[in-house]
Design a protein around this motif. Structure first.
Motif, PDB file in Angstrom:
ATOM      1  N   ASP A 165      26.618  38.193  41.687  1.00  0.00           N
ATOM      2  CA  ASP A 165      27.110  38.469  40.340  1.00  0.00           C
ATOM      3  C   ASP A 165      28.599  38.793  40.320  1.00  0.00           C
ATOM      4  O   ASP A 165      29.343  38.368  39.450  1.00  0.00           O
ATOM      5  N   PHE A 166      29.019  39.570  41.284  1.00  0.00           N
ATOM      6  CA  PHE A 166      30.441  39.924  41.334  1.00  0.00           C
ATOM      7  C   PHE A 166      31.293  38.771  41.841  1.00  0.00           C
ATOM      8  O   PHE A 166      32.508  38.872  41.916  1.00  0.00           O
ATOM      9  N   LYS A 167      30.652  37.716  42.246  1.00  0.00           N
ATOM     10  CA  LYS A 167      31.341  36.517  42.746  1.00  0.00           C
ATOM     11  C   LYS A 167      32.271  36.863  43.908  1.00  0.00           C
ATOM     12  O   LYS A 167      33.406  36.373  43.988  1.00  0.00           O
TER      13      LYS A 167
ATOM     14  N   CYS B 129      36.444  34.758  46.949  1.00  0.00           N
ATOM     15  CA  CYS B 129      37.518  34.957  47.927  1.00  0.00           C
ATOM     16  C   CYS B 129      36.974  35.100  49.346  1.00  0.00           C
ATOM     17  O   CYS B 129      37.627  34.703  50.303  1.00  0.00           O
TER      18      CYS B 129
ATOM     19  N   LYS C 190      44.515  31.755  48.800  1.00  0.00           N
ATOM     20  CA  LYS C 190      43.757  33.004  48.808  1.00  0.00           C
ATOM     21  C   LYS C 190      42.767  32.983  49.959  1.00  0.00           C
ATOM     22  O   LYS C 190      42.325  31.911  50.374  1.00  0.00           O
TER      23      LYS C 190
ATOM     24  N   ASP D 273      43.905  50.808  45.043  1.00  0.00           N
ATOM     25  CA  ASP D 273      44.668  50.833  43.813  1.00  0.00           C
ATOM     26  C   ASP D 273      45.360  52.185  43.755  1.00  0.00           C
ATOM     27  O   ASP D 273      44.734  53.210  43.505  1.00  0.00           O
TER      28      ASP D 273
ATOM     29  N   PRO E  74      40.289  43.753  44.170  1.00  0.00           N
ATOM     30  CA  PRO E  74      40.241  44.546  42.945  1.00  0.00           C
ATOM     31  C   PRO E  74      39.135  45.584  43.000  1.00  0.00           C
ATOM     32  O   PRO E  74      38.110  45.359  43.634  1.00  0.00           O
ATOM     33  N   PRO E  75      39.313  46.726  42.350  1.00  0.00           N
ATOM     34  CA  PRO E  75      38.206  47.670  42.245  1.00  0.00           C
ATOM     35  C   PRO E  75      37.168  47.023  41.325  1.00  0.00           C
ATOM     36  O   PRO E  75      37.482  46.707  40.183  1.00  0.00           O
ATOM     37  N   ASN E  76      35.982  46.787  41.820  1.00  0.00           N
ATOM     38  CA  ASN E  76      35.003  46.039  41.029  1.00  0.00           C
ATOM     39  C   ASN E  76      34.255  46.893  40.032  1.00  0.00           C
ATOM     40  O   ASN E  76      33.625  46.379  39.125  1.00  0.00           O
TER      41      ASN E  76
ATOM     42  N   SER F  38      33.588  32.242  32.469  1.00  0.00           N
ATOM     43  CA  SER F  38      32.397  32.641  33.217  1.00  0.00           C
ATOM     44  C   SER F  38      32.679  32.586  34.708  1.00  0.00           C
ATOM     45  O   SER F  38      31.928  31.997  35.481  1.00  0.00           O
ATOM     46  N   THR F  39      33.781  33.149  35.104  1.00  0.00           N
ATOM     47  CA  THR F  39      34.085  33.223  36.533  1.00  0.00           C
ATOM     48  C   THR F  39      34.792  34.545  36.794  1.00  0.00           C
ATOM     49  O   THR F  39      35.171  35.244  35.854  1.00  0.00           O
ATOM     50  N   LEU F  40      34.948  34.859  38.067  1.00  0.00           N
ATOM     51  CA  LEU F  40      35.605  36.128  38.419  1.00  0.00           C
ATOM     52  C   LEU F  40      37.124  35.994  38.279  1.00  0.00           C
ATOM     53  O   LEU F  40      37.710  35.060  38.833  1.00  0.00           O
TER      54      LEU F  40
ATOM     55  N   ASN G 164      40.604  38.519  38.738  1.00  0.00           N
ATOM     56  CA  ASN G 164      41.090  39.880  38.945  1.00  0.00           C
ATOM     57  C   ASN G 164      42.470  39.980  38.331  1.00  0.00           C
ATOM     58  O   ASN G 164      43.320  39.117  38.515  1.00  0.00           O
TER      59      ASN G 164
ATOM     60  N   HIS H  53      45.694  41.439  38.293  1.00  0.00           N
ATOM     61  CA  HIS H  53      46.540  42.179  39.240  1.00  0.00           C
ATOM     62  C   HIS H  53      47.915  42.366  38.613  1.00  0.00           C
ATOM     63  O   HIS H  53      48.687  41.422  38.497  1.00  0.00           O
TER      64      HIS H  53
ATOM     65  N   ASN I 168      44.899  46.765  39.587  1.00  0.00           N
ATOM     66  CA  ASN I 168      44.177  45.549  39.931  1.00  0.00           C
ATOM     67  C   ASN I 168      42.746  45.741  39.467  1.00  0.00           C
ATOM     68  O   ASN I 168      42.068  46.666  39.891  1.00  0.00           O
ATOM     69  N   LEU I 169      42.301  44.908  38.542  1.00  0.00           N
ATOM     70  CA  LEU I 169      40.971  45.084  37.972  1.00  0.00           C
ATOM     71  C   LEU I 169      40.141  43.843  38.232  1.00  0.00           C
ATOM     72  O   LEU I 169      40.616  42.729  38.038  1.00  0.00           O
ATOM     73  N   GLY I 170      38.901  44.045  38.633  1.00  0.00           N
ATOM     74  CA  GLY I 170      38.003  42.904  38.772  1.00  0.00           C
ATOM     75  C   GLY I 170      37.279  42.687  37.455  1.00  0.00           C
ATOM     76  O   GLY I 170      36.782  43.630  36.852  1.00  0.00           O
TER      77      GLY I 170
ATOM     78  N   PRO J 160      34.354  40.316  36.623  1.00  0.00           N
ATOM     79  CA  PRO J 160      33.443  39.250  37.071  1.00  0.00           C
ATOM     80  C   PRO J 160      32.627  38.624  35.942  1.00  0.00           C
ATOM     81  O   PRO J 160      32.006  37.596  36.159  1.00  0.00           O
ATOM     82  N   VAL J 161      32.621  39.245  34.770  1.00  0.00           N
ATOM     83  CA  VAL J 161      31.711  38.788  33.722  1.00  0.00           C
ATOM     84  C   VAL J 161      32.501  38.308  32.514  1.00  0.00           C
ATOM     85  O   VAL J 161      33.534  38.892  32.172  1.00  0.00           O
TER      86      VAL J 161
ATOM     87  N   MET K  50      34.286  40.566  29.508  1.00  0.00           N
ATOM     88  CA  MET K  50      34.691  41.902  29.953  1.00  0.00           C
ATOM     89  C   MET K  50      36.079  42.216  29.432  1.00  0.00           C
ATOM     90  O   MET K  50      36.961  41.365  29.419  1.00  0.00           O
TER      91      MET K  50
ATOM     92  N   LYS L 176      49.109  38.692  37.909  1.00  0.00           N
ATOM     93  CA  LYS L 176      48.567  37.519  38.571  1.00  0.00           C
ATOM     94  C   LYS L 176      47.085  37.701  38.817  1.00  0.00           C
ATOM     95  O   LYS L 176      46.514  38.765  38.511  1.00  0.00           O
TER      96      LYS L 176
ATOM     97  N   ASP M 158      44.469  37.074  41.974  1.00  0.00           N
ATOM     98  CA  ASP M 158      44.452  36.671  43.382  1.00  0.00           C
ATOM     99  C   ASP M 158      43.375  35.636  43.665  1.00  0.00           C
ATOM    100  O   ASP M 158      43.412  34.943  44.676  1.00  0.00           O
ATOM    101  N   VAL M 159      42.388  35.564  42.760  1.00  0.00           N
ATOM    102  CA  VAL M 159      41.333  34.571  42.948  1.00  0.00           C
ATOM    103  C   VAL M 159      41.866  33.179  42.614  1.00  0.00           C
ATOM    104  O   VAL M 159      41.524  32.197  43.267  1.00  0.00           O
ATOM    105  N   HIS M 160      42.708  33.116  41.593  1.00  0.00           N
ATOM    106  CA  HIS M 160      43.284  31.841  41.166  1.00  0.00           C
ATOM    107  C   HIS M 160      44.794  31.952  41.249  1.00  0.00           C
ATOM    108  O   HIS M 160      45.450  32.373  40.293  1.00  0.00           O
TER     109      HIS M 160
END
Lengths: 1139, 235
Positions: free
Chosen positions: A1040-1042, A1046, A1060, A1086, A1101-1103, B123-125, B127, B129, B139-141, B143-144, B147, B163, B165-167
């Protein structure tokens, strides 16, 4: 009548009278003069002036309080205050009334209770009488009557009880009411206090300000003796003693007599308006960095350390000269501004600070006055002709009285305040500090004080006195809003430079050595001692003059050397023929910096006492030789000797052909730049990276220097050439090594290559040989002996003599000379030497002191005997390092810190057991240059500037002790190539040739740094079992957190292409501490949130943002901590991506 | 006599209030002189979701040039001339959205203390940053889809880089100011800054490839026309 004889005087009365008058006048005069001199003593004038500054400060303080009161909207506030006061009064009444009611009810309750009790005992008596009657005669006719009586009485009891209960309820209610009223009373009281507080504060300070004694009455000479408010201030530091005529005396620092505000904090935010002690001129200016010095909550409180412990100078002096102030060493012309009001020169920045202080006091008072006037007028308008008995108007009337009072005070203070014009500048001038001081304080060079104050530039030389046995002198981060060099930067850089330049190799410096005293206990093996101190058995034996472990007898006191460098300061010469040619070495020796600009190899020839064109007379006195020829002869002899002494080596086979383009890429990628530069000079490297990037030699000119076969073999495995080398093994493949070698060999230094070494003149060589021979025999015998020697014998003989004279073996390993003692004098107490011990030769200096001598010695070591008539081997031999001014300054700072003066144990920076262990690790980190590639404890990361993308950089080593399992760390450092945790990095963790003691020291260092217990109880998997119930949820969350966006393991090339990559999760169970994953997942770096595990690149990132809520409420009820545990437990079983 | 007094008073009141409320505005245009460098194709195949949203391919959009060379996405703001003044913080929040694996808008301004909402519409993660230098980095994730996170900047900073970091192709720049006088140029390169008190100001125009340009401008009541900011193409 008896005849009274006339009194006969031996002296002349009128004359005596004259003498008496004259001496009286003289005496009076001298008393007046004495009082005058005392009254105008330097320090008293400073203290008087400080009163004025105190006043400025107070004004701004009061203004601050007043503004606060105003901001709270004074009208409303006053009305509120009035209402609250009224309420409070009412509440007082209510409370009193309630208290009366309560006490009445209490009495009633008492009466009811006792009546009930009486009734009850009555009833009890009847019941027992009835029982007795039944027992005597169950058929007694009186029984029924008795029973009636009981019934009646019981009813009465019930009634009484009801009365009592009612009374109790009444009382309880009243009691509660009273308590509540009392509470309300207290609350109101608090409110009143709060409402009046700000105003009262302003008022009381204003009163204080009006009372500041600034009038002249208190300053009348003689009268002021009665209640002096100038007095000598002193701090006596029991711990800090110094040698005064062979006695240890405590320091008695009287500095704060003149430096009145030295420990006063500004108490202002950066940029905030207000009075600043730091903006005052000397001597009133406050000390910089009060978070580090002087304050009771700083590491160096003035009560414990005093002033002269660091600044030196004459501690008891209360005059500018008597305290032995020393102007800045570097005679830099700076702009100075003259302040007319203070009759004082000062630097422009100080001047503007002072101006600001004056200006803001005036502004504050002026605007205050205006606002008070406005308020006065407004209030007067509002109440004029109205009935002031109404509550809100009564308040205003009261306030008007008060405002008028305040206004009177403020006006009086404003009138007495020195005008801003007082600080207006009269002139500007460029001058040096020494000249300014001369004009202002009559300063002149001091000769009779043994320890004059340190010039400002060298204050940090004092740090090393207490901070021994540490790699880095601890530093506090710069306060927010400030920049520039931090306190301690200079001394730390200085010590590093002394180490890198290898000063300690020729001059012993005990301060750079760490030893422990140890008594051998029963059953203690050599290895156990070595382990305890992170030392090595061989080193312990050697430094105690022992050969076998059995020599360590129980009870023997030994010294254990700790943190001993593994290698000498410079490369080994034991196998030199394999590396370079003799011709290269001769050209190199002529002028090393010409070949490599950053080298620490100094120049010995062609200097101020042996330059070409300078002549010397031959030993027989018959000939004159040129020093140019002698230099060539010396260089040739040394080279011959060194090559002859070296091990016989077979030529390394030529490397396979390489691709220089790829080599260039590899040099940039694999991590060479952590320790080396290619062509950047020392000045071009950013200051914070210098000590790391000049660790290895410059990579330029390889083609002019190395044997290709040697270079190839060296790159592949440096330790096969020299076991103790600092260069680690980068595990290069044959083709990589060949590529890098071909790239390095491509770069040639053509100027150097074309240089020709002149031929050696035999006559000069003979004279040189005779010069050394005749120290042991008469001249003619020496000449005879020389004639009998072959050319080679001459070179070998003179070569050895010269190597010993110049001390080449101190830095380089030369076969047969490995155990020789350092060639030059010890420096451990150099700063403690007397100036008279220095030979300034023909150098003229305005002021002959340590600093001047040292500066001259470091910038031109041979200049002292420029026109000397000594024999060649009596000439000064300290080589020329061609340091730049910045380097000289740093080395001076380090050398000036070398004194035998020791702090008392109480004040020396004390290291406890775990700090010792941390220091051992810290030293290793420095020694291995880990911080060239990693950031460790906020230092280093020198290579980062060369790697643009953060995810391609070697990791920041923070939180290692929390996150990483010690057993994994051990294997990783041992065999980094086996662990592909950050599999995509180009930069390689090299393989270091570490002993187990060193490995343990490192691992322990990381653990202790993060306050983790050692040995490691919780750190391993032992006792940890992933919860099978949580594992599926963890798997779900990973999807879920994918995370695999990375963390998916792809090829390194693909990762770099994607831009990445994140660590290989399959290695988590081997690498991470189960308890260390939790804080990491909670906050992986962070820094804006509390307790980041590592202040990293912030890529992860903090999830669970801000500790929740979880974005996935359907898993484990959205409980953040359980979710984190689930992910941890899943990762601890992770074998590959879920499907 | 009495009447005259009232007239004078009223007049004075009008004049003073007129002065107090006189506001100026600045309008102008950012121009790209010369041909815009060719945009590069973004390879989004590392994340199939992103690749799918741009089925026909996607390129960078560093230079959006309108007719007459008007350059869009230039951040224009008052750099100097407002010292010592404070301005109320707008109540409404600003939105930084992530749509189809790109930040939208990728240049924007915000005031210190104003709420910044950061939303993921994919619908992808992602972050988020934030690489602030003067403000705290974060830096915030996310994932949903849907959000939303909220942040507030505490200090002025031009520009704050965002930015993901995932993309690695994603970026946004946010100009944080302690006043509301900024604008981002429209597709035709034009901008207007309104509500400025009269005075002399330094204007700065910032383009993430073209660098910064400054000019001084005097603002009186009414509209002031700023000379064009002329950017030279840089890659």
């Amino acid at each position: 009548m008896r005849n009274v004889p006339e009194t006969v005087h031996e002296y002349n009365i009128p004359r005596l009278n004259v003498i008496f008058v004259v001496t009286s006048l003289l005496l009076l005069g001298s008393v007046v003069w004495m009082v005058y001199r005392d009254y105008t003593r330097e320090w008293k004038t400073y203290q008087n002036k400080s009163q004025e500054f105190e006043k400025l400060k107070l004004i701004l303080d009061v203004k601050g309080a007043e503004t606060k009161a105003q901001e709270a909207n004074i009208d409303q506030l006053l009305l509120q205050l009035r209402e609250t006061r009224q309420k409070l009064d009412e509440e007082h009444g209510i409370v009193a009334q309630l208290a009366v009611t309560e006490s009445l009810l209490k009495t009633a309750l008492g009466v009811a209770t006792s009546e009930y009790q009486a009734q009850k005992s009555n009833l009890d008596q009847l019941v027992s009488q009835y029982d007795a009657m039944v027992e005597l005669n169950p058929d007694d006719p009186l029984l029924s009557k008795k029973m009636e009586q009981i019934k009646r009485q019981r009813e009465m009891l019930l009634q009484k009880k009801a009365v009592m209960d009612a009374a109790k309820t009444n009382h309880d209610t009243a009691d509660a009411q009273l308590a509540k009223a009392k509470e309300a009373e207290i609350d109101l009281d608090k409110q009143v206090r709060k409402l009046t507080k700000e105003r009262d504060l302003a008022g009381s300070k204003l009163d204080k300000l009006t009372n500041v004694r600034l009038n002249l009455v208190d300053r009348i000479p003689m009268l002021e003796f009665a209640a002096p408010f100038t007095r000598i201030q002193q701090v006596i530091t029991e711990d800090q003693k110094y040698d005064l005529n062979f006695t240890q005396v405590s320091r008695m620092d009287r500095c704060s007599t003149c430096h009145a505000f030295i420990e006063k904090k500004d108490g202002l935010e950066p940029g905030q308006q207000g009075f600043r002690y730091s903006g005052l001129p000397h001597p009133w200016r406050s000390h910089p960095r009060l978070d580090v010095f002087l304050s009771p909550d700083s590491p160096h409180p003035v009560q414990k350390f005093g002033c002269s412990t660091c600044h030196l100078g004459w501690d008891r002096g209360v005059g500018f000269m008597s305290a032995a102030h020393t102007p800045q060493f570097y005679p830099v012309e700076k702009e100075y501004v003259y302040c007319d009001g203070l009759k004082r020169w000062m630097e422009p920045s100080t001047f503007s600070g002072l101006e600001q202080n004056y200006q803001s006091s005036h502004d504050a008072l002026g605007s205050w006055k205006t606002s008070l006037e406005e308020r006065r007028d407004k209030l007067a308008r509002e109440i004029s002709g109205k009935d002031t008995s109404q509550p809100d108007l009564a308040v205003k009337k009261d306030d008007l009285v008060r405002v008028k009072q305040d206004l009177g005070q403020v006006s009086r203070i404003l009138a007495s305040l020195p005008p801003v014009e007082n600080v207006e500048k009269a002139k500007k001038e460029s001058s040096t500090q020494a000249r300014i001081w001369h004009d202002q304080y009559g300063w002149h060079p001091i000769h009779h004080k043994e320890d004059p104050m340190r010039p400002k530039e060298f204050v940090e030389s004092s740090c090393l006195k207490c901070h021994l046995n540490v790699t880095w002198i601890p530093q506090k981060p710069l306060p927010e809003g400030t920049n520039g060099p931090n306190t301690g930067d200079k001394i730390n850089q200085a010590i590093r430079l002394v180490e890198q330049a290898g000063c300690y190799a020729c001059h012993r410096i005990q301060q750079l050595e760490t030893t422990a005293k140890h008594k051998v206990e029963a059953g203690e093996t050599l290895q156990a001692i070595a382990n305890r101190y992170s030392s090595e058995p061989q080193m312990i034996l050697a430094s105690n003059g022992l050969t076998k472990p059995e020599d360590l007898k129980i009870g023997r006191d030994i010294t254990v050397p700790i943190r001993v460098p593994t290698d000498r300061a410079a490369p080994t010469l034991a196998k030199i023929p394999a590396k370079v040619t003799q011709e290269w070495m001769e050209k190199w020796l002529l002028n090393p910096k010409e070949f490599r600009a950053n080298t620490y190899m100094p120049q010995f020839w062609g200097l101020d006492n042996n330059r070409a064109g300078m002549k010397y007379t031959s030993q027989d006195g018959k000939q004159t030789f040129d020093w140019a020829d002698r230099n060539i002869a010396e260089i040739h002899a040394i080279t011959e000797f060194v090559f002859h002494r070296a091990d016989a080596t077979v030529d390394s086979p030529a490397p396979p052909p390489g691709n220089p383009e790829n080599g260039k890429k590899l040099v940039a990628e694999v991590g060479c730049y952590g320790c080396h530069v290619e062509k950047e000079t020392w000045e071009q490297i950013p200051a914070k990276d210098r000590m790391f990037r000049t660790r290895g030699p410059m990579l330029s000119g390889g083609g002019s220097k190395y044997s290709p076969g040697w270079l190839y073999a060296w790159l592949k495995d440096p330790s096969q050439y020299h076991e103790a080398t600092r260069m680690p093994n980068l595990r290069l493949s044959d083709s990589d090594a060949a590529d890098i070698a071909s790239y390095l060999l491509q770069d040639k230094n053509h100027v150097f290559d074309e240089k020709k070494i002149p031929d050696v003149k035999p006559g000069v060589v003979d004279d040189m040989v005779v010069d050394y021979l005749q120290t042991k025999m008469p001249l003619n015998e020496a000449q005879e002996k020389c004639k009998g020697m072959s050319a080679d014998e001459k070179n070998q003989f003179a070569g050895e003599k010269l190597v010993r004279r110049y001390g080449c073996y101190s830095c380089h390993q030369i076969r047969g000379l490995e155990t020789e003692k350092p060639v030059s004098i010890e420096l451990s107490d150099w700063a403690g030497k007397k100036v008279t011990q220095f030979d300034f030769g023909f150098i003229h200096m305005q002021e002959k002191n340590h600093y001047g001598f040292l500066h001259q010695k470091l910038s031109n070591p041979r200049s002292f005997d420029r026109i000397s008539a000594k024999r060649p081997q009596e000439y000064l031999k300290m080589p020329q390092y061609n340091f730049n001014e910045e380097q000289i300054d740093l080395i001076m700072t380090a050398i000036m810190s070398l004194t035998s003066e020791k702090p008392t144990p109480a004040s020396a920076a004390h290291l406890d057991d775990s700090q010792w262990q941390i220091e051992n690790g810290r030293w290793l980190i420095k020694e291995l240059n880990c911080a060239g590639c990693h950031v460790v404890e906020g230092r280093g990361g020198a290579i980062y500037a060369k790697i643009e993308q953060p995810f391609m950089r070697p990791p920041i080593l923070a939180g290692v002790g929390i996150r990483v399992r010690p057993d994994w760390l051990y294997h990783f450092i041992k065999q980094p190539g086996d662990h592909k945790y950050r599999y995509w990095l180009n930069a390689r963790m090299p393989t270091f040739n570490l002993t187990d003691t060193q490995m343990n020291a490192l691992i322990r260092y990381f653990a202790l740094l993060d306050k983790q217990p050692y040995p490691f109880e919780k750190a391993t998997m032992a006792g940890f079992h992933p919860s099978q119930a949580l594992v599926p949820a963890g798997e779900r969350l990973l999807i879920d957190f994918k995370c695999l966006s990375c963390h998916a393991v792809v090829t390194p090339e693909k990762a770099r292409e994607n831009g990445k990559a994140a660590p290989n999760l399959m290695m988590v169970k081997d690498r991470m501490r189960p308890d260390g994953i939790i804080p990491w997942l909670n906050n992986p770096g962070d820094t804006s949130r509390p307790n980041p595990v590592t202040p990293g690149f912030g890529l992860m990132p903090p999830n669970w943002p801000d500790q929740g809520p979880s974005p996935f409420t359907n898993v484990l009820d959205g409980n953040v901590q359980t979710q984190i545990e689930a992910v941890r437990d899943y990762l601890m079983t992770y074998e590959g991506p879920p499907h | 006599m009495k009447k005259t007094g009232i007239w004078i008073a009223t007049g004075a009141l009008l004049v003073t209030s007129g002065m107090a409320f006189a506001q100026g505005s600045i309008s102008g245009k950012a121009i790209l002189q010369g041909a815009a460098p060719a945009e590069k194709a973004i390879k989004m195949d590392a994340d199939p979701y992103c690749a799918k949203t741009h089925a026909t391919g996607v390129t960078t959009k560093h230079y959006i040039v309108g007719p007459g060379g008007g350059l869009a996405n230039v951040f224009v703001y008052v750099k100097d001339g407002l010292a010592g003044k404070t301005f109320p913080v707008p109540k409404e929040a600003k939105l930084l959205d992530q749509q189809n694996c790109l930040y939208v808008p990728y240049v924007m301004g915000i005031q210190v203390g104003q709420l910044l909402q950061i939303q993921n519409d994919d619908s992808t993660l992602h972050n988020v940053h934030c690489m602030a230098k003067n403000n705290p980095e974060f830096n915030l994730g996310q994932p949903v889809k849907g959000m939303k996170s909220e942040k507030v900047f505490t200090k002025p900073e031009v520009m704050v880089q965002f930015k993901c970091d995932v993309h690695p192709w994603m970026f946004a720049y946010v100009g944080v100011l302690d006043h509301p006088f900024y604008a981002v140029t429209k597709e035709d390169g034009s901008f207007t800054i309104t509500g400025l008190p009269p005075g002399e100001y330094t204007l700065e125009a910032w383009h993430h490839k073209g660098g910064t340009l400054t000019q001084k401008i005097k603002v009186e009541a009414g509209e002031a026309k700023a000379p064009d900011f002329i950017f030279k193409p840089k890659t």
